[in-house]
Design a protein around this motif. Structure first.
Motif, short mmCIF file in Angstrom:
data_model
loop_
_atom_site.label_atom_id
_atom_site.label_comp_id
_atom_site.label_asym_id
_atom_site.label_seq_id
_atom_site.Cartn_x
_atom_site.Cartn_y
_atom_site.Cartn_z
N ASP A 122 0.73 -1.27 -0.11
CA ASP A 122 0.04 0.04 -0.20
C ASP A 122 0.75 1.42 0.00
N PHE A 123 2.04 1.31 0.76
CA PHE A 123 2.68 2.52 0.69
C PHE A 123 3.32 2.72 -0.60
N VAL A 124 4.12 1.67 -1.09
CA VAL A 124 4.64 1.66 -2.37
C VAL A 124 3.55 2.16 -3.60
N GLN A 125 2.51 1.93 -3.44
CA GLN A 125 1.23 2.15 -4.13
C GLN A 125 0.87 3.65 -4.08
N PHE A 126 1.10 4.08 -2.72
CA PHE A 126 0.46 5.49 -2.71
C PHE A 126 1.59 6.37 -2.96
N ILE A 127 3.13 6.26 -2.75
CA ILE A 127 4.06 6.79 -3.36
C ILE A 127 4.01 6.88 -4.93
N HIS A 128 3.84 5.64 -5.58
CA HIS A 128 3.89 5.61 -6.91
C HIS A 128 2.46 6.55 -7.46
N ASP A 129 1.50 6.50 -6.87
CA ASP A 129 0.29 7.31 -7.23
C ASP A 129 0.50 8.86 -7.13
N ALA A 130 1.11 9.07 -6.08
CA ALA A 130 1.43 10.51 -5.79
C ALA A 130 2.49 11.02 -6.72
N ALA A 131 3.41 10.16 -6.97
CA ALA A 131 4.49 10.56 -7.86
C ALA A 131 4.20 10.84 -9.41
#
Length: 97
Positions: free
Chosen positions: A43-52
């Motif tokens: 979930d954290f990786v997905q959040f960072i990817h979506d934000a980036a």
């Protein structure tokens, strides 16, 4: 100019600089996660990817290198550098006035 107005401009400039730093940090973190092959289902990786991805929407596929890692570093890295440069330039301009 009163000191109160100057103080407000300094605070606004600091806020702008911090926002630019956070944006660049998110982009840099995604580059690092991509290069280290972070777990895409986390979930954290997905959040960072979506934000980036949102932050670098304008530069995401700007370059057409053959290697995917080079496209990620160049596209997201360019966005990070632009946000840092523009954010700190605005903050410095506000600080001087």
């Amino acid at each position: 100019m009163s000191t109160q107005t100057g103080h407000g401009a300094n605070q606004a400039g600091r806020v702008i600089a911090v926002v630019a730093d956070v944006m660049a940090l998110i982009l840099g973190l995604w580059i690092l996660m991509y290069l280290l092959d972070a777990n895409g289902s986390n979930d954290f990786v997905q959040f960072i990817h979506d934000a980036a991805r949102w932050l670098a929407g304008w530069s995401h596929d700007l370059f057409t290198f053959d290697e995917a890692w080079a496209r990620v570093v160049a596209g997201y890295g360019l966005a990070a550098v632009v946000y840092l440069f523009v954010g700190h330039a605005i903050a410095n301009r506000m600080h001087r006035h």
